[in-house]
Design a protein around this motif. Structure first.
Motif, PDB file in Angstrom:
ATOM      1  N   VAL A 167       0.833  -1.201   0.000  1.00 10.23           N
ATOM      2  CA  VAL A 167       0.000   0.000   0.000  1.00 10.23           C
ATOM      3  C   VAL A 167       0.871   1.256   0.000  1.00 10.23           C
ATOM      4  O   VAL A 167       0.634   2.205  -0.762  1.00 10.23           O
ATOM      5  N   LEU A 168       1.891   1.279   0.835  1.00 10.76           N
ATOM      6  CA  LEU A 168       2.755   2.457   0.927  1.00 10.76           C
ATOM      7  C   LEU A 168       3.573   2.659  -0.343  1.00 10.76           C
ATOM      8  O   LEU A 168       3.897   3.796  -0.708  1.00 10.76           O
ATOM      9  N   MET A 169       3.905   1.575  -1.042  1.00 12.69           N
ATOM     10  CA  MET A 169       4.721   1.707  -2.251  1.00 12.69           C
ATOM     11  C   MET A 169       3.907   2.148  -3.468  1.00 12.69           C
ATOM     12  O   MET A 169       4.455   2.762  -4.388  1.00 12.69           O
ATOM     13  N   VAL A 170       2.598   1.841  -3.495  1.00 16.95           N
ATOM     14  CA  VAL A 170       1.799   2.273  -4.645  1.00 16.95           C
ATOM     15  C   VAL A 170       1.280   3.698  -4.476  1.00 16.95           C
ATOM     16  O   VAL A 170       0.882   4.323  -5.463  1.00 16.95           O
ATOM     17  N   LEU A 171       1.286   4.234  -3.263  1.00 14.39           N
ATOM     18  CA  LEU A 171       0.767   5.586  -3.050  1.00 14.39           C
ATOM     19  C   LEU A 171       1.532   6.645  -3.849  1.00 14.39           C
ATOM     20  O   LEU A 171       0.897   7.557  -4.410  1.00 14.39           O
ATOM     21  N   PRO A 172       2.873   6.606  -3.931  1.00 14.36           N
ATOM     22  CA  PRO A 172       3.550   7.602  -4.771  1.00 14.36           C
ATOM     23  C   PRO A 172       3.143   7.524  -6.244  1.00 14.36           C
ATOM     24  O   PRO A 172       3.045   8.552  -6.922  1.00 14.36           O
ATOM     25  N   ILE A 173       2.902   6.304  -6.755  1.00  9.25           N
ATOM     26  CA  ILE A 173       2.416   6.164  -8.133  1.00  9.25           C
ATOM     27  C   ILE A 173       1.062   6.841  -8.268  1.00  9.25           C
ATOM     28  O   ILE A 173       0.787   7.547  -9.251  1.00  9.25           O
ATOM     29  N   GLU A 186      -5.810  -1.830 -13.491  1.00  7.00           N
ATOM     30  CA  GLU A 186      -5.183  -3.153 -13.396  1.00  7.00           C
ATOM     31  C   GLU A 186      -4.000  -3.140 -12.437  1.00  7.00           C
ATOM     32  O   GLU A 186      -3.781  -4.095 -11.692  1.00  7.00           O
ATOM     33  N   PHE A 187      -3.240  -2.054 -12.427  1.00  7.09           N
ATOM     34  CA  PHE A 187      -2.085  -1.957 -11.541  1.00  7.09           C
ATOM     35  C   PHE A 187      -2.514  -2.028 -10.084  1.00  7.09           C
ATOM     36  O   PHE A 187      -1.980  -2.826  -9.295  1.00  7.09           O
ATOM     37  N   PHE A 188      -3.477  -1.221  -9.696  1.00  3.81           N
ATOM     38  CA  PHE A 188      -3.904  -1.196  -8.302  1.00  3.81           C
ATOM     39  C   PHE A 188      -4.579  -2.507  -7.899  1.00  3.81           C
ATOM     40  O   PHE A 188      -4.369  -3.007  -6.789  1.00  3.81           O
ATOM     41  N   PHE A 189      -5.386  -3.090  -8.802  1.00  9.05           N
ATOM     42  CA  PHE A 189      -6.067  -4.334  -8.444  1.00  9.05           C
ATOM     43  C   PHE A 189      -5.075  -5.475  -8.286  1.00  9.05           C
ATOM     44  O   PHE A 189      -5.147  -6.255  -7.329  1.00  9.05           O
ATOM     45  N   SER A 190      -4.138  -5.604  -9.217  1.00  3.91           N
ATOM     46  CA  SER A 190      -3.217  -6.744  -9.180  1.00  3.91           C
ATOM     47  C   SER A 190      -2.136  -6.581  -8.126  1.00  3.91           C
ATOM     48  O   SER A 190      -1.669  -7.566  -7.561  1.00  3.91           O
ATOM     49  N   GLU A 191      -1.731  -5.350  -7.836  1.00  3.67           N
ATOM     50  CA  GLU A 191      -0.693  -5.135  -6.841  1.00  3.67           C
ATOM     51  C   GLU A 191      -1.232  -5.203  -5.414  1.00  3.67           C
ATOM     52  O   GLU A 191      -0.515  -5.576  -4.495  1.00  3.67           O
ATOM     53  N   THR A 196      -8.292  -0.338  -5.902  1.00  2.64           N
ATOM     54  CA  THR A 196      -8.761  -0.015  -7.245  1.00  2.64           C
ATOM     55  C   THR A 196      -9.444   1.338  -7.280  1.00  2.64           C
ATOM     56  O   THR A 196      -9.361   2.072  -8.274  1.00  2.64           O
ATOM     57  N   SER A 197     -10.084   1.705  -6.179  1.00  2.00           N
ATOM     58  CA  SER A 197     -10.753   3.000  -6.096  1.00  2.00           C
ATOM     59  C   SER A 197      -9.774   4.162  -6.137  1.00  2.00           C
ATOM     60  O   SER A 197     -10.182   5.303  -6.397  1.00  2.00           O
ATOM     61  N   LEU A 198      -8.498   3.892  -5.886  1.00  2.00           N
ATOM     62  CA  LEU A 198      -7.504   4.953  -5.987  1.00  2.00           C
ATOM     63  C   LEU A 198      -7.438   5.511  -7.408  1.00  2.00           C
ATOM     64  O   LEU A 198      -7.069   6.678  -7.605  1.00  2.00           O
ATOM     65  N   LEU A 221      10.046   7.180  -9.909  1.00  2.00           N
ATOM     66  CA  LEU A 221       9.299   6.176  -9.152  1.00  2.00           C
ATOM     67  C   LEU A 221       9.212   4.859  -9.919  1.00  2.00           C
ATOM     68  O   LEU A 221       9.389   3.775  -9.345  1.00  2.00           O
ATOM     69  N   ALA A 222       8.911   4.936 -11.206  1.00  2.00           N
ATOM     70  CA  ALA A 222       8.706   3.726 -12.009  1.00  2.00           C
ATOM     71  C   ALA A 222       9.988   2.917 -12.138  1.00  2.00           C
ATOM     72  O   ALA A 222       9.958   1.677 -12.116  1.00  2.00           O
ATOM     73  N   ILE A 223      11.119   3.594 -12.291  1.00  2.00           N
ATOM     74  CA  ILE A 223      12.389   2.882 -12.427  1.00  2.00           C
ATOM     75  C   ILE A 223      12.737   2.125 -11.147  1.00  2.00           C
ATOM     76  O   ILE A 223      13.260   1.005 -11.182  1.00  2.00           O
ATOM     77  N   ARG A 224      12.409   2.703 -10.012  1.00  2.00           N
ATOM     78  CA  ARG A 224      12.754   2.090  -8.728  1.00  2.00           C
ATOM     79  C   ARG A 224      11.718   1.082  -8.251  1.00  2.00           C
ATOM     80  O   ARG A 224      12.001   0.288  -7.357  1.00  2.00           O
ATOM     81  N   TYR A 225      10.526   1.090  -8.834  1.00  2.00           N
ATOM     82  CA  TYR A 225       9.448   0.239  -8.329  1.00  2.00           C
ATOM     83  C   TYR A 225       9.680  -1.231  -8.678  1.00  2.00           C
ATOM     84  O   TYR A 225      10.106  -1.555  -9.790  1.00  2.00           O
TER      85      TYR A 225
END
Length: 637
Positions: A395-401, A543-548, A558-560, A623-627
């Protein structure tokens, strides 16, 4: 050992934390290991009454899923593309109901409610922002309290009630402000006020509440229909999200053509009536697929888990303490989602593992949170599992995205505000037909309708062959493409606005309310780029939020995607206020104020958004390169 482990049911994520939820959804306890059949018995152990409860054998059951009657969902009977197809048709009707009003609402507020252009734009962005932000509430309820199936039906009923209120007001002249003539020298029109204004806002925000619930429950409900444990299921889920945006655009196409024409030529009461009928029809269409659906059982509030892990890590001693038991297996992640979409179930601290390769050591990302499991907590209520810690890390790692996509949606907000007002000053005739300004979104939605099948059936298969990966194009690559297109769109919008104002100046029509001698097709260029950006980013985000996301938090995560839209609309309103405040100092006229749009410096505003989008894109690239993707994670011993 693998064979023995496969007969053990380890479901810490699937079982509700609340006894009430466990009773409501009839979650059965794990079955014991199968025993040899004894002489004289009538049936093998696998067909015991406990295993056959609800008419579904243990081996045929989707663990953690129920059907629409809250009975165990069965493999081969529930889920799949057939079930998801009902969701897609319902989305066509739902988005038709939403955009039939939202795309033209700024015109309604200006002409019928006598708001100024700036007031109309702010009201529309606040309404749409609230609707999308309330998707978080719909997602939370789907994860914690009810299934996505129930949340959708309840939310559709709420949106229906809000649209009924707006229809009644638009139909009755006594509930509208007095009519007036908007001509030079006439008295200024009186905007809606008092109880009439209150009725309008009640209708708008009851509708927004229903929209939020639908946005928070419908996409995850469709995605739940696919078996993520198989490549075929994961590919099917990816196709679903592509066609979800396709169906969203199909509903939008009808909304911005037929519904907008009705609103401008037959009256707004008929426009609201179309929306009311559309959302009403979506309910039986969605319910028609009930016997095919499988719904994830809610497992209690995900916010409790997040709070517990954060508190346990904060209170854990930084040095010393009693470390938890470990078998040396550590979670690892990969830079692309090429592996299974399910993390293994982890052992609780101090308990024996069901299999030797199960992890008891958390990953090295956000290592400060590892103290929540590496040290025994001082309070038993704060005891955490490795899985809970990893869930919170995700959760904390997808918030910056999530934060990096807000600026894109700020650009998309212009599609229903200033871009509509631009088109309203231009020549909107096509042959003998006069096209309503609010029908301009027909350009991006048509492009999305054409591009979505090409993307899913041509681009993605080619990318899979070229890269040798299951995804072909990763989620973040797709989102990044949308962010890049938004930069181009804002630059194009600025150039087009310069040309529009030059035409007004050269023809001495700066103060005229007559259409300028320039075709509205010039606006189509910025719409095409923004529409393409929306396709890449929205489908990628969903898809990113649901699968991650962890299974217990998927609807909320997914609501994000919709919350990003909401914050984008709010940011648009804030930017307008800040820009006007900053540029109106020293006796200068603010950029976004004037007697008409021809007096605005809208091109400067667009250049500012282009620059902000470029800075935001650089932030996203970092962010994407480090994720590292959680789904591709493997267990390292």
């Amino acid at each position: 050992m693998r064979g023995a482990a496969s007969r053990i049911t380890v479901l810490p994520l699937e079982q509700p934390q609340s006894p009430l939820l466990a009773f409501k959804y009839r979650i059965l306890p794990p079955l014991p290991l199968a025993k040899a059949r004894q002489p004289g018995t009538d049936a093998p152990p696998s067909q015991s009454p406990q295993a056959q409860e609800g008419g579904v054998r243990e081996a045929e059951r989707w663990e953690g899923y129920v059907d629409w009657r809250n009975r165990p969902a069965a493999k081969g009977r529930h889920g799949g593309m057939v079930a998801a197809s009902f969701v897609l048709v319902a989305e066509v009707l739902e988005n038709l109901a939403f955009l039939a009003n939202a795309s033209n609402l700024v015109t309604y507020l200006m002409n019928s409610m006598h708001y100024s252009p700036a007031q109309s734009a702010t009201t529309v962005t606040n309404f749409m922002g609230t609707a999308f932000l309330l998707a978080l509430l719909g997602g939370f309820l789907s994860d914690a309290v009810c299934t996505t199936y129930v949340v959708y039906l309840a939310s559709a009923a709420v949106e229906f009630m809000g649209l009924v209120i707006l229809t009644i007001q638009a139909r009755s002249s006594s509930l509208m402000p007095p009519p007036c003539a908007k001509v030079a020298g006439a008295a200024p029109c009186e905007p809606v006020s008092g109880s009439k204004k209150a009725m309008m806002f009640v209708g708008l925000y009851v509708t927004a509440l229903g929209i939020g619930g639908i946005k928070g429950s419908l996409p995850p409900h469709g995605a739940e229909q696919f078996d993520e444990g198989t490549p075929r299921g994961r590919k099917g889920r990816s196709t679903f999200f592509n066609y979800f945006v396709f169906c969203l655009s199909c509903g939008a196409l009808v909304a911005v053509t037929f519904a907008v024409w009705v609103e401008d030529n037959k009256g707004w009461q008929w426009g609201f009536f179309i929306s009311t009928i559309a959302i009403l029809l979506s309910i039986p269409v969605f319910a028609a697929g009930s016997r095919f659906y499988r719904s994830k059982v809610p497992t209690g509030s995900p916010l409790v888990t997040i709070g517990k892990v954060l508190l346990a890590a904060a209170l854990a001693p930084r040095r010393g303490g009693t470390p938890s038991a470990s078998n040396g297996a550590v979670i690892d992640r990969a830079p692309s989602p090429t592996g299974s979409t399910e993390l293994k179930e982890y052992c609780k601290p101090g308990e024996a593992c069901a299999a030797a390769d199960e992890a008891t050591e958390p990953s090295q990302e956000l290592s400060a949170l590892n103290r929540a499991v590496q040290c025994q907590p001082r309070h038993r209520a704060l005891a955490c599992t490795v899985q809970e810690v990893e869930d919170v890390k995700i959760v904390l790692m997808v918030l910056p995205i999530f934060l990096a996509t807000i600026m894109l949606n700020c650009c998309l907000a212009q599609l229903s505000t200033f871009s509509v007002e631009q088109a309203a000053t231009m020549d909107t005739r096509v042959g003998g037909l006069k096209v309503p300004a609010a029908s301009l979104p027909v350009f991006p939605v048509t492009f999305i309708i054409l591009l979505a099948p090409i993307y899913d059936h041509i681009i993605i298969p080619f990318a899979r062959r070229a890269t040798g990966t299951e995804m072909g194009i990763t989620h973040l690559q797709r989102i990044g493409t949308g962010l890049l297109l938004s930069i181009v769109a804002m630059a194009v919008a600025a150039v087009v606005e310069v040309k529009r104002k030059n035409v007004a100046t050269s023809n001495a029509m700066t103060d005229s309310h007559a259409p300028l001698p320039i075709t509205f097709f010039w606006i189509a260029f910025q719409y095409l780029f923004l529409g393409s950006a929306d396709l890449f980013t929205l489908a990628g985000l969903l898809e990113f939020f649901f699968s991650e996301a962890p299974p217990r938090m998927r609807s909320l995560a997914t609501s994000l995607s919709w919350a990003s839209l909401a914050l984008g609309y709010y940011l648009s309103s804030v930017l307008v206020t800040i820009v006007n405040s900053a540029t109106g100092r020293g006796g200068h006229r603010p950029w976004l104020e004037g007697a008409s749009l021809n007096h605005y410096h809208l091109e400067r505003f667009y250049w500012l958004m282009c620059a902000l989008s470029a800075v935001n894109y650089i932030f996203f690239l970092v962010l994407a390169i480090r994720y590292k993707y959680r789904n591709a994670g493997v267990i390292k011993a």
